[in-house]
Design an enzyme around this catalytic site. Structure first.
Site, PDB file in Angstrom:
ATOM      1  N   ASP A 187      39.386  45.929  51.740  1.00  0.00           N
ATOM      2  CA  ASP A 187      39.748  45.170  50.311  1.00  0.00           C
ATOM      3  C   ASP A 187      39.494  43.885  50.843  1.00  0.00           C
ATOM      4  O   ASP A 187      40.245  43.011  51.483  1.00  0.00           O
ATOM      5  CB  ASP A 187      41.195  45.308  49.963  1.00  0.00           C
ATOM      6  CG  ASP A 187      40.910  44.588  48.337  1.00  0.00           C
ATOM      7  OD1 ASP A 187      39.879  44.203  47.953  1.00  0.00           O
ATOM      8  OD2 ASP A 187      42.006  45.015  47.527  1.00  0.00           O
ATOM      9  N   HIS A 258      32.331  37.033  41.390  1.00  0.00           N
ATOM     10  CA  HIS A 258      32.107  36.092  40.259  1.00  0.00           C
ATOM     11  C   HIS A 258      32.649  35.109  40.443  1.00  0.00           C
ATOM     12  O   HIS A 258      32.538  33.755  39.626  1.00  0.00           O
ATOM     13  CB  HIS A 258      32.560  36.979  39.015  1.00  0.00           C
ATOM     14  CG  HIS A 258      34.214  36.925  38.919  1.00  0.00           C
ATOM     15  ND1 HIS A 258      34.839  37.177  37.641  1.00  0.00           N
ATOM     16  CD2 HIS A 258      35.168  36.697  39.762  1.00  0.00           C
ATOM     17  CE1 HIS A 258      36.148  37.052  37.893  1.00  0.00           C
ATOM     18  NE2 HIS A 258      36.280  36.744  39.115  1.00  0.00           N
TER      19      HIS A 258
END
Ligand SMILES: C[S@@+](CC[C@H](N)C(=O)[O-])C[C@H]1O[C@@H](n2cnc3c(N)ncnc32)[C@H](O)[C@@H]1O
Length: 349
Positions: A187, A258
């Site tokens: 992750d 993002h």
């Protein structure tokens, strides 16, 4: 050349007193009310009044503020039903004051916390819209991540802000992510490890690695220890702009891409591409707005990413282009939950 403005149509006479719209617009665009309510939260006014009514002077003494100015603020809060003036200069919580005692709501409204900083960046919306670049550095004198690195309390507040949102989306997204994983998951920019812990809880055969900056990495370690996941996790303190732990079958980037303008986003994805073994995958968890009909939340988040980071939410076509530049191909986009989708990327060829 000066931008051209269309000619303004002047109204023919005085405003129509029966038209409610000008007043509605003025109420909608008032900047004082939100600032006053959020300042009251930041100063701790609701807490001071939790036990009952107090005089303006007593409130000012508790909050460490100027008594005369505090009286003005308190009276403004009466106008919007946050407080009541029960006797002259004596204030109690009003209808909208009681909910301000809730910790979750307070965390969102406190101007000194992470949510407050993100919202205060809206003051630079004009700069962002004119230039297409981040306003946060204009408003605060440095970029958001640099600000967090220099201010541990703000960094902790941001982690807890992300954790509050994670409590909503992680339970819905983790099963789908675990179903896509085999053996191990990295992750990348995994925050305090909420997603990774939830994925490992879904499948006891999985091992997880979290790549994060120092303070969040430390909080992730504490979470994994608390969840009894020390044996199945490893936390790598470092930057995703540097080489990532190589050779793992799945690299996850949840709400990371993002945060970055195109060139930086490509640099992060390139690091994933370099680390990927043959057959490996990169899985983004992101909003993927419909280019013609973005949801209301997509629109707000897109503007927030612009104002804070000079970044954006991206459509499927835009993710495909980022992937191409990083030497990856976009292989699928599937809706996950809460406005988030899985965007799967693989190595080219
Ligand atoms: C928007 S948060 C998303 C966190 C988590 N993935 C989630 O979805 O809740 C972005 C994360 O990127 C991390 N980050 C920012 N710059 C980084 C860098 N250069 N290297 C590694 N992590 C970074 C931040 O600490 C933060 O936790």
């Amino acid at each position: 050349m000066e931008p051209r403005r269309p000619a303004v149509r002047r109204s023919p006479g005085p405003p129509d007193p029966d038209d409610p719209r000008p007043l509605r617009l003025r109420r909608l665009t008032d900047l004082l009310t939100p600032t006053a309510v959020r300042l009251a939260v930041s100063l701790g006014v609701p807490d001071v009044l939790a036990a009952g009514p107090r005089t303006a002077d007593a409130i000012a003494a508790c909050c460490g503020t100027d008594p005369r100015a505090t009286l003005g603020l308190l009276r403004r809060l009466v106008v919007c039903d946050v407080l009541e003036e029960v006797r002259p200069r004596v204030f109690a919580l009003g209808e909208l004051g009681e909910p301000l005692l809730d910790d979750h709501l307070r965390a969102f409204l406190d101007l000194d916390g992470a949510a407050g900083h993100l919202d205060r960046a809206w003051a630079g919306l004009g700069h962002a819209v004119r230039t297409g670049t981040a306003a946060y550095p204009q408003v605060f004198g440095r970029g958001f991540w640099d600000h967090l690195a220099a201010d541990p309390a703000l960094a902790a507040s941001f982690d807890s802000y992300m954790d509050q949102w994670a409590a909503v989306w992680v339970p819905a997204v983790a099963p789908g992510l675990a179903a896509r994983a085999a053996r191990s998951v990295v992750d990348v920019g995994g925050g305090t490890g909420g997603l990774l812990a939830a994925v490992l809880e879904q499948d006891p055969t999985l091992f997880g690695t979290l790549v994060e900056q120092e303070a969040s990495a430390e909080r992730a370690r504490e979470r994994f220890t608390g969840a009894g996941l020390d044996e199945r996790t490893s936390v790598v303190e470092g930057s995703f702009f540097d080489a990532l732990p190589p050779g793992e079958p799945l690299y996850v980037l949840a709400q990371v891409v993002h945060d970055w303008p195109d060139d930086a986003a490509v640099a992060i994805l390139r690091r994933c591409a370099e680390a990927l073994p043959a057959g490996g995958r990169v899985l983004l968890v992101e909003r993927v707005p419909d280019p013609d009909r973005p949801s209301r939340d997509d629109v707000v988040m897109d503007l927030r990413m612009l104002v804070v980071f000079g970044a954006r939410e991206r459509t499927r076509t835009e993710f495909a282009e980022l992937a191409r530049r990083a030497g990856l191909v976009l292989t699928s986009v599937e809706e996950a939950a809460h406005g988030l989708s899985f965007v799967e990327l693989r190595r080219e060829g």
